[in-house]
Write an enzyme that holds these catalytic residues in place. Structure first.
Site, short mmCIF file in Angstrom:
data_model
loop_
_atom_site.label_atom_id
_atom_site.label_comp_id
_atom_site.label_asym_id
_atom_site.label_seq_id
_atom_site.Cartn_x
_atom_site.Cartn_y
_atom_site.Cartn_z
N LYS A 40 67.56 43.37 39.26
CA LYS A 40 67.22 43.40 40.69
C LYS A 40 65.81 43.97 40.89
O LYS A 40 65.26 44.61 39.98
CB LYS A 40 68.26 44.23 41.45
CG LYS A 40 68.34 45.69 41.01
CD LYS A 40 69.59 46.39 41.55
CE LYS A 40 69.65 47.84 41.12
NZ LYS A 40 70.96 48.46 41.45
N TYR A 260 41.02 64.71 51.04
CA TYR A 260 41.45 64.80 52.44
C TYR A 260 42.06 66.16 52.76
O TYR A 260 42.81 66.71 51.96
CB TYR A 260 42.51 63.74 52.74
CG TYR A 260 41.97 62.33 52.90
CD1 TYR A 260 40.86 62.06 53.69
CD2 TYR A 260 42.62 61.27 52.27
CE1 TYR A 260 40.40 60.75 53.85
CE2 TYR A 260 42.18 59.96 52.43
CZ TYR A 260 41.06 59.71 53.21
OH TYR A 260 40.62 58.43 53.37
C1 LIG Z 1 71.45 49.13 40.33
C2 LIG Z 1 72.86 49.03 39.91
C3 LIG Z 1 73.21 49.09 38.55
C4 LIG Z 1 72.21 49.45 37.48
O1 LIG Z 1 71.98 50.82 37.51
P1 LIG Z 1 71.05 51.56 36.44
O2 LIG Z 1 71.26 52.99 36.74
O3 LIG Z 1 69.67 51.08 36.68
O4 LIG Z 1 71.56 51.16 35.10
C5 LIG Z 1 74.53 48.86 38.20
N1 LIG Z 1 75.47 48.62 39.14
C6 LIG Z 1 75.18 48.61 40.46
C7 LIG Z 1 76.26 48.37 41.45
C8 LIG Z 1 73.88 48.84 40.90
O5 LIG Z 1 73.59 48.85 42.20
#
Ligand SMILES: *Cc1c(COP(=O)(O)O)cnc(C)c1O
Length: 374
Positions: A40, A260
């Site tokens: 993702k 800044y």
């Molecule tokens: C993002 C996600 C994962 C992966 O998690 P990591 O900690 O990056 O391994 C797995 N399951 C779900 C439901 C997620 O949202």
């Protein structure tokens, strides 16, 4: 390796071979359970277009994305893979999921009924995953919603149930009592459901024990070199290096302020390098360091140089007084993420986690993919 374009302000180097090796190491660790891959958010910002083919060559057959557009991209790259969409079915979006041949992770009764109704209207059984809530209280059916669904045989008959999953809240900490509680809840709730393969663990959960592996694990962060689990080292190696150019080096007299809001003032004469990376490149503003504060750091030729003053949108200022002059000229590189600056350390310095560092990193930087097997 091709030369870096002269105009590149920074470069992110992504080791595709390391991603493939990391997936294989985790697959071996969890065998006979299957190892999927969470890709993702553009493979955590590293470029799904390159990461998905590398994972597929390594042997990965099951991918998780968050959204339908991500599923479409994944499908174009991995024709025969199984692709789950973690955000599930948005109202009316069923045809879009079918167009990507993606399987929604259905997390509430309404979504399950809508997906089933679409299957009935098309007179085909549609593949589905069901998420049950084992204690995260984010997405997923609770016991009463699950029981209600399971009494509706006609509705369920339109679904080809591929996976039952849940997600852990505290798996990074092996001592947290919530892990065992969620494991017990997942076992109990999944037994109410129609039988299907089960999945509970992400990068951290798969390190807890074999009990958490079930049929399929879903790592993301660990594939990209992340060390989320606090109970020991995950058997993966770093994947990402990020560097940015030094634009200018100046001498700042005692008492002069830098950046800044003049939050930092030089104690004695200091040499300050201005580096072409700022919060728009994923160097969080929380890495700033005013007087008496400690913030982030970069490394130049193996030596650390602290960020001084405010991180601005495109620039940081670092104190290079202790770095040999030869390595801090205009156009030289300062390392932001690398072997001596892991993403977890940068996350901690910014008051966040490595995940956020990774997914925010270097969108304006030149990208180099190495060890991609071509
Ligand atoms: C993002 C996600 C994962 C992966 O998690 P990591 O900690 O990056 O391994 C797995 N399951 C779900 C439901 C997620 O949202």
């Amino acid at each position: 390796m091709t030369a870096l374009p002269a105009s590149a302000t920074g470069v992110v180097t992504i080791d595709l071979g390391a991603i493939a090796a990391n997936w294989q190491a985790l697959a071996k660790l969890v065998s006979p359970a299957e190892c999927g891959a969470v890709v993702k958010a553009d493979a955590y910002g590293l470029g799904a277009g390159r990461v998905i083919p590398a994972l597929q060559s390594a042997g990965c057959r099951t991918f998780f994305v968050a959204t339908q557009p991500e599923a479409l991209q994944a499908r174009a790259l991995a024709r025969s893979a199984t692709i789950y969409v973690l955000d599930g079915l948005l109202p009316g979006a069923g045809e879009d999921l079918i167009a990507a041949a993606a399987i929604p992770v259905l997390s509430n009764g309404e979504a399950i009924r809508e997906w089933s109704a679409l299957a009935k209207a098309k007179d085909v059984r549609l593949p589905a995953a069901i998420q049950i809530d084992s204690g995260l209280n984010r997405l997923g059916l609770d016991e009463s919603a699950l029981s209600a669904i399971m009494t509706d045989g006609e509705m369920l008959s339109w679904l080809d149930l591929k996976l039952i999953m849940s997600h852990l809240a505290c798996a990074d900490d092996p001592d947290d009592a919530k892990n065992a509680a969620q494991l017990a809840a997942f076992r109990r709730l999944s037994s109410i459901s129609l039988p299907a393969p089960l999945s509970l663990a992400a990068s951290d959960g798969l390190m807890l024990s074999r009990d958490f592996h079930f049929d399929l694990v879903r790592p993301g962060y660990a594939l990209y070199g992340g060390q989320a689990f606090k109970g020991g080292a995950t058997p993966v190696r770093p994947v990402v290096k990020a560097e940015a150019r030094i634009l200018q080096v100046r001498e700042v007299p005692d008492g002069a302020t830098v950046g800044y809001s003049a939050t930092y003032s030089a104690k004695g004469t200091r040499r300050i390098a201005t580096v072409a990376a700022g919060y728009a490149d994923g160097l969080f503003r929380h890495l700033s360091a005013g007087d008496g504060e400690s913030g982030g750091q970069v490394s130049i030729d193996g030596r650390f140089a602290p960020i001084v003053g405010r991180v601005s949108m495109d620039l940081i200022t670092v104190d290079v007084t202790d770095v040999p002059t030869g390595s801090v000229g205009r156009g030289e590189m300062a390392c932001l993420i690398g072997p001596d600056l892991p993403i977890e350390a940068v996350g901690a310095a910014a008051g966040t986690i490595g995940y956020e560092v990774l997914t925010s990193l270097g969108r304006r930087f030149h990208r180099v993919y190495v060890n991609g097997g071509e």
